[in-house]
Enzyme design. Sequence first.
Site, PDB file in Angstrom:
ATOM      1  N   LYS A 214       0.861  -1.188   0.000  1.00  0.00           N
ATOM      2  CA  LYS A 214       0.000   0.000   0.000  1.00  0.00           C
ATOM      3  C   LYS A 214       0.889   1.225   0.000  1.00  0.00           C
ATOM      4  CE  LYS A 214      -3.897  -2.255   0.420  1.00  0.00           C
ATOM      5  NZ  LYS A 214      -5.098  -2.201  -0.394  1.00  0.00           N
TER       6      LYS A 214
ATOM      7  N   LYS B 107      -2.120   1.351  -2.843  1.00  0.00           N
ATOM      8  CA  LYS B 107      -2.423   0.445  -3.956  1.00  0.00           C
ATOM      9  C   LYS B 107      -1.608   0.787  -5.194  1.00  0.00           C
ATOM     10  CE  LYS B 107      -7.414  -0.082  -3.073  1.00  0.00           C
ATOM     11  NZ  LYS B 107      -7.888  -1.393  -3.498  1.00  0.00           N
TER      12      LYS B 107
ATOM     13  N   HIS C 159      -7.320 -12.866  -7.813  1.00  0.00           N
ATOM     14  CA  HIS C 159      -7.970 -11.752  -7.084  1.00  0.00           C
ATOM     15  C   HIS C 159      -9.371 -11.608  -7.657  1.00  0.00           C
ATOM     16  CE1 HIS C 159      -8.806  -7.941  -5.214  1.00  0.00           C
ATOM     17  NE2 HIS C 159      -7.633  -7.967  -4.586  1.00  0.00           N
TER      18      HIS C 159
ATOM     19  N   GLY D 245      -3.381  -2.356   4.851  1.00  0.00           N
ATOM     20  CA  GLY D 245      -3.331  -1.282   5.842  1.00  0.00           C
ATOM     21  C   GLY D 245      -2.911  -1.797   7.214  1.00  0.00           C
TER      22      GLY D 245
HETATM   23  C1  CAP Z   1      -6.982  -5.267   1.073  1.00  0.00           C
HETATM   24  C2  CAP Z   1      -7.100  -5.202  -0.417  1.00  0.00           C
HETATM   25  C3  CAP Z   1      -7.746  -6.402  -1.093  1.00  0.00           C
HETATM   26  C4  CAP Z   1      -9.195  -6.625  -0.769  1.00  0.00           C
HETATM   27  C5  CAP Z   1      -9.770  -7.795  -1.539  1.00  0.00           C
HETATM   28  C6  CAP Z   1      -7.822  -3.958  -0.845  1.00  0.00           C
HETATM   29  O1  CAP Z   1      -6.346  -4.154   1.634  1.00  0.00           O
HETATM   30  O2  CAP Z   1      -5.824  -5.080  -0.982  1.00  0.00           O
HETATM   31  O3  CAP Z   1      -7.674  -6.218  -2.464  1.00  0.00           O
HETATM   32  O4  CAP Z   1      -9.347  -6.883   0.550  1.00  0.00           O
HETATM   33  O5  CAP Z   1     -10.957  -8.223  -0.977  1.00  0.00           O
HETATM   34  O6  CAP Z   1      -7.439  -3.409  -1.859  1.00  0.00           O
HETATM   35  O7  CAP Z   1      -8.777  -3.590  -0.201  1.00  0.00           O
HETATM   36  P1  CAP Z   1      -6.448  -3.825   3.201  1.00  0.00           P
HETATM   37  P2  CAP Z   1     -11.404  -9.729  -1.020  1.00  0.00           P
HETATM   38  O8  CAP Z   1      -5.788  -4.962   3.938  1.00  0.00           O
HETATM   39  O9  CAP Z   1      -5.706  -2.544   3.376  1.00  0.00           O
HETATM   40  O10 CAP Z   1      -7.896  -3.715   3.519  1.00  0.00           O
HETATM   41  O11 CAP Z   1     -10.288 -10.576  -0.549  1.00  0.00           O
HETATM   42  O12 CAP Z   1     -12.571  -9.758  -0.106  1.00  0.00           O
HETATM   43  O13 CAP Z   1     -11.747 -10.009  -2.426  1.00  0.00           O
HETATM   44 MG    MG Z   2      -6.456  -4.811  -2.998  1.00  0.00          MG
END
Ligand code: CAP
Ligand code: MG
Length: 431
Positions: free
Chosen positions: A159, A161, A275, A380
Amino acid sequence: MVKKFKSSYSGFINLNYRPDLKKEFIVTYSVRPSRGQKFFTVAEAIAGESSIGTWTHLETLSLSVKNRLSPCVFVVDKKRGFIKIAYPIMLSELGNLSQVLSFLGGNIFSMKIVDRLRLEDIEFPKKFIDSCLGPAFGIQGIRKILKIKNRALVGNIIKPKVGLSPSQTAQVAYDTWMGGVDVIKDDENLTSMVFNKFEHRVKKVLAVRRKVEKETGEKKVFVFNITGPVDVALKRAKYVKNKGGRVVMVDIVAMGWSAIQYLRSQKLGLILHGHRAGHSMFTKDPNQGMSMLMLAKLSRLAGIDQLHTGTVVGKMEGTAHEVDTINDFLKEDAGEINYLREDWSGLNPVMPIASGGLHPALAEPLIKMLGIDLIINFGGGIHGHPQGSRAGAKAARDAVEAASIGAPLKKYSEDRPELKIALEYWKDVRN
Ligand code: CAP
Ligand code: MG
């Protein structure tokens, strides 16, 4: 006088029929008919439109085609709003997931007589399962590369992103790996951007990985996002392999089954990380679209080795029952919603990934609920640690280790300052 025509949507219901998974798909749909439509009529139209029927009688529809290819609606549960249909395997093309979706997830969703429709589950005949490649590595293969046997894997998403340069990414990866993370990944919307070119990032990060492996004596992996047009994705995957990488990521909804099956068929020798960004466009409404379980089944058939399935306790949707059912399926056990048990023994199991809004304190409930065959991804929850990414990674690793052996977290944190700080810092966060 011209006789009145009859639709070819009829003759498909037999509530005494016993389906046979050896030669049929068993498909469950949730159905809500449009106003004024009868449940049975709609059920039959769904069976017909997805196979050999259409709105009118067909002079071209022979008895022999009817006998060989007719589906059979064998459960109609009006009260709970679902139906089950057995479809002969011949209605599919073995090994072709795109065809399966046009067949079982196609026109029927557009019919005016259907108000809401959801593809809840397909139980696949063994012959179809065996016609797909499935994961090249699966849970055992991933554990073997990382040399980790008895605990959940600690994952991290870089992060922010997007926004970091390749050198900055490599520096963050260094800190995070040194803190104890096993798997670091690109985020879903980072591919090859003006500020961070793919090849440049791969070179920088893999140089750092070699250094970290020497310094820690542990195996580490980085998940490079190759999402793009399939020719570009393949080029990127080959580049990663050439440079000594071990894992690539595809955004499965954005890229589609055709691309994933193609990449898997190239025998790249790389773990495929799936993903699921965007899945909620069709999984979130409980009455419409497709279930996340279906997405997981298709991913396993297509060859995804590790797949995001939800966290229950994190920032994304997904109940404990849903995530547990999906993970059980991916790990081999048939979930309880299966009507007849499919035989997936021919395909490797998939490693589930919990990701989204996680911080160290949440490792404990997650492992209690979902077990240790799991990658727990913190984004995060590592880079937001008040002492920085390395401390955040150390806190995450400690928390996952404690939870994997069932040690009480609070006590475990007493002589682990990074974990102690993380527990205090995020103590009120229940996403
Ligand atoms: C998490 C994350 C993931 C999502 C995917 C984001 O970051 O990188 O892509 O959680 O969700 O971009 O939000 P954080 P899922 O740890 O900072 O929240 O696994 O439910 O598909
Ligand atoms: Mg993500």
